[in-house]
Design a protein around this motif. Structure first.
Motif, short mmCIF file in Angstrom:
data_model
loop_
_atom_site.label_atom_id
_atom_site.label_comp_id
_atom_site.label_asym_id
_atom_site.label_seq_id
_atom_site.Cartn_x
_atom_site.Cartn_y
_atom_site.Cartn_z
N TRP A 1 0.82 -1.20 0.00
CA TRP A 1 0.00 0.00 0.00
C TRP A 1 0.86 1.26 0.00
O TRP A 1 0.55 2.23 -0.68
N ILE A 2 1.93 1.25 0.77
CA ILE A 2 2.81 2.41 0.82
C ILE A 2 3.45 2.66 -0.54
O ILE A 2 3.50 3.80 -1.02
N ILE A 3 3.92 1.60 -1.19
CA ILE A 3 4.53 1.76 -2.51
C ILE A 3 3.51 2.26 -3.52
O ILE A 3 3.81 3.15 -4.33
N TYR A 4 2.30 1.73 -3.48
CA TYR A 4 1.25 2.19 -4.39
C TYR A 4 0.95 3.66 -4.15
O TYR A 4 0.84 4.45 -5.09
N PHE A 5 0.84 4.06 -2.89
CA PHE A 5 0.57 5.45 -2.52
C PHE A 5 1.69 6.36 -3.03
O PHE A 5 1.43 7.42 -3.60
N VAL A 6 2.94 5.96 -2.84
CA VAL A 6 4.08 6.77 -3.28
C VAL A 6 4.09 6.89 -4.80
O VAL A 6 4.32 7.98 -5.35
N LEU A 7 3.86 5.79 -5.50
CA LEU A 7 3.85 5.85 -6.96
C LEU A 7 2.73 6.75 -7.49
O LEU A 7 2.97 7.57 -8.39
#
Length: 120
Positions: A74-80
């Motif tokens: 979720w964090i990676i998706y949010f950052v992207l």
């Protein structure tokens, strides 16, 4: 009762984020603009579609990995997603510093996600 508390917390957090965005925009003198009124409209649309498809295609594989992997997913998706939005705002909204607001919310969002993960 837990559902009610969750709804109240979600509404409170949403109102807080809206107020924070207004305050940051006033403080930085940011005029809110939309990417959809610039030549970056198609790039924005296709980028969001690609991120969404990749996210949905990899989600079943991440569900089998465990709670820690899902948190980072979720964090990676949010950052992207927010990083892509900030780049487009920087590129296509030349006279606006709206990308700064997006980067501030990106940073706050990651911090909140990490804090929630360690609290729960």
């Amino acid at each position: 009762m837990i559902t009610f508390l969750f709804i109240v917390a979600a509404i409170s957090l949403s109102l807080l984020l809206i107020a924070l965005e207004q305050a940051i925009n006033r403080l930085l003198g940011v005029e809110k603009k939309q990417i959809s009124t610039t030549p970056g409209k198609q790039i924005d649309r296709w980028g969001r579609i690609i991120f969404c498809v990749l996210f949905l295609c990899t989600l079943p594989f991440m569900m089998t990995k465990g709670a820690n992997s899902i948190e980072w997913y979720w964090i990676i998706y949010f950052v992207l997603l927010f990083g892509f939005q900030a780049i487009l705002e920087w590129r296509y909204l030349k006279n606006s510093k709206q990308y700064v607001t997006t980067l501030i919310f990106l940073t706050l969002g990651v911090i909140v996600m990490l804090c929630i993960a360690y609290v729960i």
